[in-house]
Write an enzyme that holds these catalytic residues in place. Structure first.
Site, PDB file in Angstrom:
ATOM      1  N   HIS A  97       0.813  -1.208   0.000  1.00  0.00           N
ATOM      2  CA  HIS A  97       0.000   0.000   0.000  1.00  0.00           C
ATOM      3  C   HIS A  97       0.852   1.265   0.000  1.00  0.00           C
ATOM      4  O   HIS A  97       0.349   2.343  -0.330  1.00  0.00           O
ATOM      5  CB  HIS A  97      -0.977  -0.018   1.172  1.00  0.00           C
ATOM      6  N   HIS A 265      -2.526 -12.073  -2.902  1.00  0.00           N
ATOM      7  CA  HIS A 265      -3.555 -12.716  -2.096  1.00  0.00           C
ATOM      8  C   HIS A 265      -3.194 -14.137  -1.699  1.00  0.00           C
ATOM      9  O   HIS A 265      -4.020 -14.865  -1.148  1.00  0.00           O
ATOM     10  CB  HIS A 265      -4.884 -12.694  -2.857  1.00  0.00           C
TER      11      HIS A 265
END
Length: 727
Positions: A97, A265
């Site tokens: 992020h 993921h």
């Protein structure tokens, strides 16, 4: 009145007006805001102007640092316990992020400055609980101090997280220097609320390529796309289109996008076992006792299995702390249906899943939990192109791991610039096309050789203004946001730059031909990149002497010449200038004013407000306007580096009169005759109070020599902006 009796009772606020929603400048909302140039002021840096991060890095015990990070991955803290006893998911997300805010259009965002520590990123909805990750890293940052920046530490933590999970990483480079103030130059969108519907960012939300430039994320406060679907409505096919556009705007192709989605993921989980309404405010709005952290649960545990982040709840794989093919196994091994999480978020859940394929609870391994997929995950299955790539990965797990490792390296290093900015023992030896490689030169030039070359370049029969323009146009592409562009490499002679309208292709071709012919006759071959800059430098030096100031304009040889094979033409398209106030040019009329576009260009070049001011004044009198226009050329001595621009700009013998769209006449008050013409970019230096203050300094009778010296310093700064080897 006795002052000692009134101390502390003065009704006037002298300090920070933190409780007010306005500032002293809000009376004039349309005033030009120079804050993005003041951002280059070093006064906010507590490490001092002499601090050299590259030198500090040489003192860093890299292996000890990595060992400390490896230990941290398994050192679960009671105040913020690790899922399954491992922080690999947490730190992969902190790094992701930080890096994931990068966008190719203007090079802003990304993890290269440690900007996740400051607003607005530290309080974006998509960054919930990254504040906890930084606090977990604090003991390590404290230990290694100035030898490791926050920016490097955050990105390294994610890379080590993947290594601990079992991935063979591609490498890592240190070299990201921290900023100490929010990046006010970065436009994140015009929305006034978090997660406002995407529609306002698009001409047509059903057509992702109509997203407003330079934005890449689909909603305010998100890194990429909404994990629940377009505007929170699940539809994997529509989400796939948004994913493709968003990742393309981050310089990722379809294979890299699929690899990053799957690999991102493969570890960690989503958190949504609770009510988001029960969370405390984000860090910037938090209570003083929260000490810069936010999003605490006010009604329950809010940790472990009860954590709330995205609102989606569950892991993507059955082994969320291990690097494996589990994401593919579940996504393609089961059918999926839409469900709601405990927090009320849309998520996809498998139909009739086997118990052994279910991940265990983050706190109690005896409990099995349902895995999930987001709409972005389902997009990889539904979209034909992404599906085919995933099938390829499933047939060759080693290829998937390598592709992800390379894509992760690109994601986390894309905004660092060329390899000359990389430091540390784990820098990959391979040259990558997105690093904009430039060959090294094998020559040096003495001062006498430089002086001889200057003299000969001025004798080529090319107008000095054309030499200056070519050097400027070559160097002005630099952007400090991601350290791309600049004069090094001489890519101005390659596609696409040689054909850009702003570079005046016909004029440019003439100058380049003369320089190439000159190069061919040299006994010691000097790169075209060096000759371009040296020719412009020689012309500036001559203009200063012609104005009565004898000065040697510094020149640092060492630029190489890139080739077409070293140049990703598509990636360089985004560097094309749409306007250049320094040459008084705009490709067309834009919603953004010319003076605002000038500030953006100046900020990317790393200029302060006064550097921008003196460059404008100098470029005007040198006669370097695009197309040879006379707007802003406030002098009768064109080609001489005088302070005439400022003298005439501030002379009350003249008045300014509108004469058309972005056109003004400078009129003699007595005769009514038009003396000069100007654009908004010229006019603003007399209108804006701050810029006028600088203009008045340079207009003073005793400051002509100062102006020349300041111009030369700013010129050299731009010419050397991409010379990281000189730092």
């Amino acid at each position: 009145m006795d002052g000692k009796h009134t101390a502390g009772k003065c009704p006037v606020m002298h300090g920070g007006q933190t409780a007010l929603g306005t500032t002293v400048m809000d009376w004039w909302p349309n005033a030009l805001n120079l804050d993005i140039l003041h951002q280059h002021d070093t006064k906010v840096n507590p490490l001092g102007k002499d601090f050299n991060y590259a030198e500090e890095l040489k003192k860093l015990d890299v292996e000890a640092l990595k060992n400390d990070l490896r230990a941290l991955m398994k050192d679960s803290q009671d105040w913020w316990p690790a899922d399954w006893g491992s922080y690999v998911g947490m730190f992969a997300r902190v790094a992701w992020h930080a890096a994931g805010s990068y966008r190719l259009a203007d090079g802003r965002g990304g993890g290269g400055t440690g900007n996740q520590r400051f607003a607005p990123l530290n309080s974006w909805p998509d960054n919930v609980n990254t504040d906890k990750g930084r606090r977990l890293l604090w003991p390590i940052k404290k230990k290694y101090g100035n030898k490791i920046s926050w920016a490097d530490l955050m990105i390294l933590s994610g890379t080590i997280a993947y290594e601990v999970a079992g991935l063979k990483t591609f490498g890592f480079a240190f070299g990201r220097e921290d900023i100490w103030h929010p990046e006010k130059d970065t436009y994140w969108g015009a929305e006034k609320e978090w997660l406002a519907p995407s529609d306002s960012r698009y001409g047509d939300v059903s057509k992702p390529d109509t997203m407003e430039n330079p934005l890449a994320a689909v909603q305010m406060g998100l890194i990429y796309v909404n994990p629940e679907g377009v505007n929170g409505q699940p539809d994997p096919a529509k989400t796939a289109a948004q994913v493709r556009e968003t990742f393309a705007r981050m310089a990722m192709d379809d294979e890299e996008t699929a690899a990053l989605t799957a690999g991102g993921h493969t570890i960690g989980k989503c958190h949504g076992n609770g009510d988001a309404a029960d969370l405390s405010p984000e860090p910037e709005a938090g209570n003083i006792v929260d000490q810069g952290m936010g999003w605490f649960n006010t009604k329950g545990r809010g940790i472990g299995r009860d954590t709330v982040v995205s609102g989606i709840e569950g892991a993507w794989t059955k082994n969320p702390t291990q690097w494996d093919m589990g994401w593919f196994d579940l996504l393609f091994g089961y059918e999926w249906e839409l469900k709601k999480s405990p927090a009320g978020a849309w998520q996809w859940m498998p139909i009739d899943i086997k118990e052994e394929d279910m991940p265990v609870d983050v706190e109690d391994p005896s409990i099995r939990c349902m895995p999930i997929m987001t709409d972005a995950d389902m997009a990889m299955k539904v979209d034909p192109t992404y599906n085919a790539i995933c099938q390829k990965f499933m047939k060759d797990p080693e290829y998937f791991s390598e592709t992800f490792a390379r894509a992760w390296f690109k994601l986390t290093h894309r905004d660092m610039g060329p390899k000359s900015c990389y430091h540390g023992p784990d820098v990959p030896s391979e040259d990558l096309i997105w690093q904009d490689p430039i060959p090294a030169v094998d020559y040096t030039l003495s001062e006498s050789e430089i002086a001889d070359l200057k003299s000969k370049l001025l004798g080529l029969g090319i107008a000095p203004a054309d030499l200056i323009n070519t050097a400027w146009d070559s160097a002005r592409t630099y952007r400090g946001s991601d350290k791309r562009g600049g004069a090094n490499g001489a890519r101005i002679r390659l596609a696409p730059q040689k054909d850009w309208e702003g570079n005046e292709p016909a004029r440019l071709a003439k100058v380049l031909k003369a320089l190439e012919d000159f190069q061919a006759g040299l006994a010691k071959k000097v790169s075209i990149a060096d000759l371009i800059v040296l020719a412009g430098t020689a012309a500036v030096e001559k203009a200063a002497k012609d104005a009565g100031v004898n000065i040697t304009v510094p020149f640092a040889p060492g630029r190489g010449d890139a080739t077409d094979e070293m140049t990703d033409a598509d990636s360089f398209d985004v560097l094309e200038p749409l306007a250049d106030g320094f040459r008084n040019w705009s490709k067309k009329d834009y919603v953004v004013s010319p003076e605002e576009m000038l500030l953006d260009r100046a900020q990317l070049l790393g200029l302060t407000a006064h550097e921008m001011t003196c460059l404008i004044g100098g470029m005007r009198v040198l006669g370097t306007n695009h197309g040879g226009t006379k707007h802003g050329v406030f002098t009768d001595r064109v080609g001489k580096l005088t302070n005439d621009f400022f003298v005439n700009l501030t002379d009350m013998a003249y008045s300014w009169k509108p004469a058309g769209d972005n056109l003004y006449n400078i009129v003699d008050r007595k005769s009514g005759d038009t003396k000069f013409t100007a654009t908004r970019v010229d006019l603003v230096f007399g209108t804006n109070s701050i810029l006028r203050a600088y203009a008045e300094v340079y207009a003073q009778d005793d400051n002509h020599e100062k102006f020349v010296k300041d111009f030369v310093a700013a010129w050299v700064k731009v010419m050397n902006a991409d010379r990281f080897d000189l730092a």
